[in-house]
Design an enzyme around this catalytic site. Structure first.
Site, PDB file in Angstrom:
ATOM      1  N   ASN A 126       2.160   1.470   4.431  1.00  0.00           N
ATOM      2  CA  ASN A 126       2.444   0.190   5.109  1.00  0.00           C
ATOM      3  C   ASN A 126       2.097   0.255   6.600  1.00  0.00           C
ATOM      4  OD1 ASN A 126       5.355  -1.996   5.650  1.00  0.00           O
ATOM      5  ND2 ASN A 126       3.260  -2.573   5.265  1.00  0.00           N
ATOM      6  N   CYS A 169       0.865  -1.189   0.000  1.00  0.00           N
ATOM      7  CA  CYS A 169       0.000   0.000   0.000  1.00  0.00           C
ATOM      8  C   CYS A 169       0.894   1.229   0.000  1.00  0.00           C
ATOM      9  CB  CYS A 169      -1.001  -0.030   1.154  1.00  0.00           C
ATOM     10  SG  CYS A 169      -0.277   0.035   2.805  1.00  0.00           S
ATOM     11  N   ASP A 215      -7.898   4.153   0.449  1.00  0.00           N
ATOM     12  CA  ASP A 215      -6.990   4.604   1.508  1.00  0.00           C
ATOM     13  C   ASP A 215      -7.827   5.090   2.694  1.00  0.00           C
ATOM     14  OD1 ASP A 215      -5.276   6.043   3.125  1.00  0.00           O
ATOM     15  OD2 ASP A 215      -4.240   7.029   1.459  1.00  0.00           O
ATOM     16  N   CYS A 250      -1.687   0.951   7.343  1.00  0.00           N
ATOM     17  CA  CYS A 250      -3.143   0.717   7.447  1.00  0.00           C
ATOM     18  C   CYS A 250      -3.576  -0.535   6.684  1.00  0.00           C
ATOM     19  CB  CYS A 250      -3.930   1.922   6.928  1.00  0.00           C
ATOM     20  SG  CYS A 250      -3.657   3.435   7.875  1.00  0.00           S
ATOM     21  N   ARG A 251      -3.542  -0.490   5.340  1.00  0.00           N
ATOM     22  CA  ARG A 251      -4.109  -1.572   4.532  1.00  0.00           C
ATOM     23  C   ARG A 251      -3.209  -2.783   4.410  1.00  0.00           C
ATOM     24  NH1 ARG A 251      -5.088   2.189  -0.525  1.00  0.00           N
ATOM     25  NH2 ARG A 251      -3.240   3.097   0.469  1.00  0.00           N
ATOM     26  N   SER A 252      -1.953  -2.588   4.009  1.00  0.00           N
ATOM     27  CA  SER A 252      -1.124  -3.790   3.755  1.00  0.00           C
ATOM     28  C   SER A 252      -0.784  -4.565   5.031  1.00  0.00           C
ATOM     29  CB  SER A 252       0.132  -3.457   2.938  1.00  0.00           C
ATOM     30  OG  SER A 252       0.933  -2.495   3.563  1.00  0.00           O
TER      31      SER A 252
END
Ligand code: 4NP
Length: 152
Positions: free
Chosen positions: A15, A12, A123, A17-19
Site C-alpha cells: 500500500n 496491493c 510489483d 507503490c501501486r494501490s
C-alpha cells in the site's frame, strides 16, 4: 456495463507503490465521470503501515498532475471485505492473500484483478523509476476502463 459500486478499495502488497496510484487514479477518473464512489486503498502486508506513498509513486503521479502525498498505508482487514463492494487487486498474489481472510464465497467474490483483461500490475518496489511509469500507464488504462463500465 456493470452496476456502479458504492465503495471501491484498491489493493496491493505494501500500500505504498501501486494501490496509492490506483486510489489517486480512481478518484480522478470517477470525478471526471461524475461518479460518487467511496474510494480507498490498502495492502495485504503490514510492513509499511502509517507511511506515505513511496516517493517514486508520488513523483510519477506529480508528473501526471495528481497529488497523493496525503495517503497513508494501512493493512487490509476482514472488515474491508465486508464493507467494500469491490476490491481491485494489483496482482494474483494480492487476490490470494485477501481470500485468506475469509471462507465466505460472497466476500471472496468481491476481490478481482484491477485489469479487466486479467494482467498483473507488477510489483515495482525493487525496480528503478522506469517501472513506475510503466505501472502508472497500466493502472491508468485499467482504472479508466473500470470507471467507464460503472457509468449508467
Ligand atoms: P506495493 O509495493 O505492493 O505496490 O506497495 C511494495 C511495497 C513494499 C514491499 C513490496 C512491494 N516490501 O516488500 O516492503
Amino acid at each position: 456495463m456493470s452496476e456502479a459500486p458504492r465503495a471501491v478499495l484498491a489493493l496491493c502488497l505494501g500500500n505504498i507503490c501501486r494501490s496509492p496510484i490506483a486510489e489517486g487514479l480512481l478518484r480522478h477518473h470517477c470525478a471526471l465521470l461524475k461518479l460518487e464512489l467511496e474510494i480507498d486503498s490498502a495492502g495485504t502486508g503490514g510492513y509499511h503501515v502509517g507511511e506515505a506513498p513511496d516517493p517514486r509513486s508520488v513523483e510519477v503521479m506529480r508528473l501526471k498532475g495528481h497529488d497523493i502525498r496525503e495517503q497513508r498505508a494501512r493493512k487490509l482487514t476482514l472488515a474491508d471485505l465486508e464493507y467494500f463492494d469491490l476490491i481491485l487487486a494489483m496482482d494474483t498474489n494480492n487476490v490470494r492473500e485477501a481470500s485468506r481472510l475469509t471462507n465466505d464465497p460472497r466476500l471472496r467474490a468481491k476481490v478481482l484483478l484491477l485489469d479487466p483483461e486479467g494482467r498483473d500490475v507488477p510489483d515495482p518496489y525493487y525496480g528503478g523509476p522506469n517501472g513506475f511509469l510503466h505501472i502508472y500507464e497500466m493502472i491508468d488504462k485499467a482504472v479508466s476502463q473500470r470507471a467507464k463500465s460503472w457509468v449508467k
